[in-house]
Design an enzyme around this catalytic site. Structure first.
Site: not given
Ligand code: BGC
Length: 347
Positions: A313, A247, A76, A101, A175
């Site tokens: 990640e 997260d 983010r 992302h 991801h």
């Molecule tokens: C993020 C989550 C997000 C997800 C999307 C992750 O990399 O940290 O907050 O909801 O990606 O599916």
């Protein structure tokens, strides 16, 4: 070897590339990344350990970044705003008031040029994408090359490279949603995880880091010794409430390293499948699949529910463009962005 996977609404063809080496088999989509990844369990039985779909329409319409290549900025950026060399930028906002992302149409939703290669005992794919100046609000034309290599030991290595013609920010990652027992087989709460990190970056309610590098000691975020993912997941810790589980970004003890160093081990006791990861990056986002909500049907025909997979990640820290104390994500003309992550599979 490639086969047609489907077509986008504008007729663009999307291909699925198959690779195999050293016991690992994978399929890669020209639309954003990994489609499936198969490795054997302790009895030699293969399973696809990466969540995905069996059709292009679902990837386009509803993928929460399954297997995807993420850019320009993995994770983010607060309010999608940052200032670089005195100039203010507003990038695409797609996650509440923040940018996630790379924005609404990040690198996960682009068609990459794919070129297969063999080099000695390695096989692999080179993926190319050029992001034009101003795409999703980011400055500079960014030329990206991602190399996926499968080694003769079955390791999957990712080498990211990028160059720009204007100062910009870059944070590329992958991801993949892992379930080492097999996608669609249920929860990952019994998976055992170890992360070599003494600190993590706590977040606010919008999952933007506060800037603090907090100690993991005495918190649910302590994975310095192997523990089951589910062990502390239901502790009423404010950070777990914000993330609806885990997260968060871990601050890897090794820091940025010129060569990939081992930083995490994930093991599924039932199948014996084990994933070890090494990276050059300083951070690791561990996401415990909190937003999987039983509305997606995966490639094997099963519904994905909360906690049915986890993501690991490798990255620079979230919101680095607004956090001068975090390692920099700025890339300037004449420099080459480089990042490497290795996934090693055993059972
Ligand atoms: C993020 C989550 C997000 C997800 C999307 C992750 O990399 O940290 O907050 O909801 O990606 O599916």
């Amino acid at each position: 070897m490639k086969s047609l996977f489907g077509k986008l609404a504008d007729g663009t063809e999307v291909y699925s590339w198959s690779l195999a080496n050293g016991g690992t088999r994978m399929k890669v989509l020209s639309y954003g990344g990994v489609q499936s990844l198969e490795v054997p369990d302790r009895r030699g039985r293969y399973a696809n350990i990466s969540l995905g779909f069996d059709n292009i329409e679902d990837y386009v319409a509803k993928s929460p970044y399954f297997g995807a290549l993420i850019g320009r900025y993995g994770n983010r950026i607060g309010k999608g705003k940052f200032t670089l060399d005195g100039k203010a930028y507003q990038v695409n906002v797609n996650d509440g008031e923040n940018s996630l992302h790379g924005g609404a149409k990040g690198f996960d939703k682009r068609v990459w040029d794919v070129e297969p290669f063999t080099k000695g005992t390695d096989v692999g794919l080179r993926l190319y994408y050029t992001s034009v100046d101003g795409e999703m609000g980011y400055p500079g034309t960014l030329k990206v090359k991602v190399t996926y290599t499968l080694t003769r030991h079955g390791d999957w290595r990712i080498d990211y490279e990028a160059t720009t013609d204007k100062a910009t920010v870059v944070n590329l990652t992958s991801h993949v949603y892992w379930n080492l027992a097999g996608e669609g087989s249920g929860t990952i709460e019994n998976h055992q995880l170890k992360i070599d990190a003494s600190r993590y970056t706590p977040v606010d309610s919008g999952l933007i880091p506060t800037g603090e590098l907090a100690r993991v000691a005495g918190t649910p975020f302590d994975f310095r010794r192997t523990k089951a993912i589910g062990e502390d997941l239901r502790e009423p810790h404010q950070q777990l409430l914000y993330g609806k589980g885990i997260d968060h970004n871990w601050v890897l003890d090794k820091g940025i390293s010129p060569r990939p160093e081992w930083i995490a081990t994930l093991k599924d006791p039932s199948s014996g499948r084990t994933l070890r990861m090494a990276t050059t990056e300083p951070g690791l986002q561990f996401y415990s699949g909190n937003f999987l909500d039983g509305t997606l049907v995966g490639s094997g025909g099963n519904v994905y529910r909360q906690g049915d997979a986890l993501c690991l990640e490798t990255q620079h820290f979230p919101d680095s463009p607004n956090k001068p104390s975090f390692p920099s994500t700025v890339l300037r003309p004449g420099q080459t962005y480089r990042s490497t992550t290795v996934h090693s599979f055993t059972c």
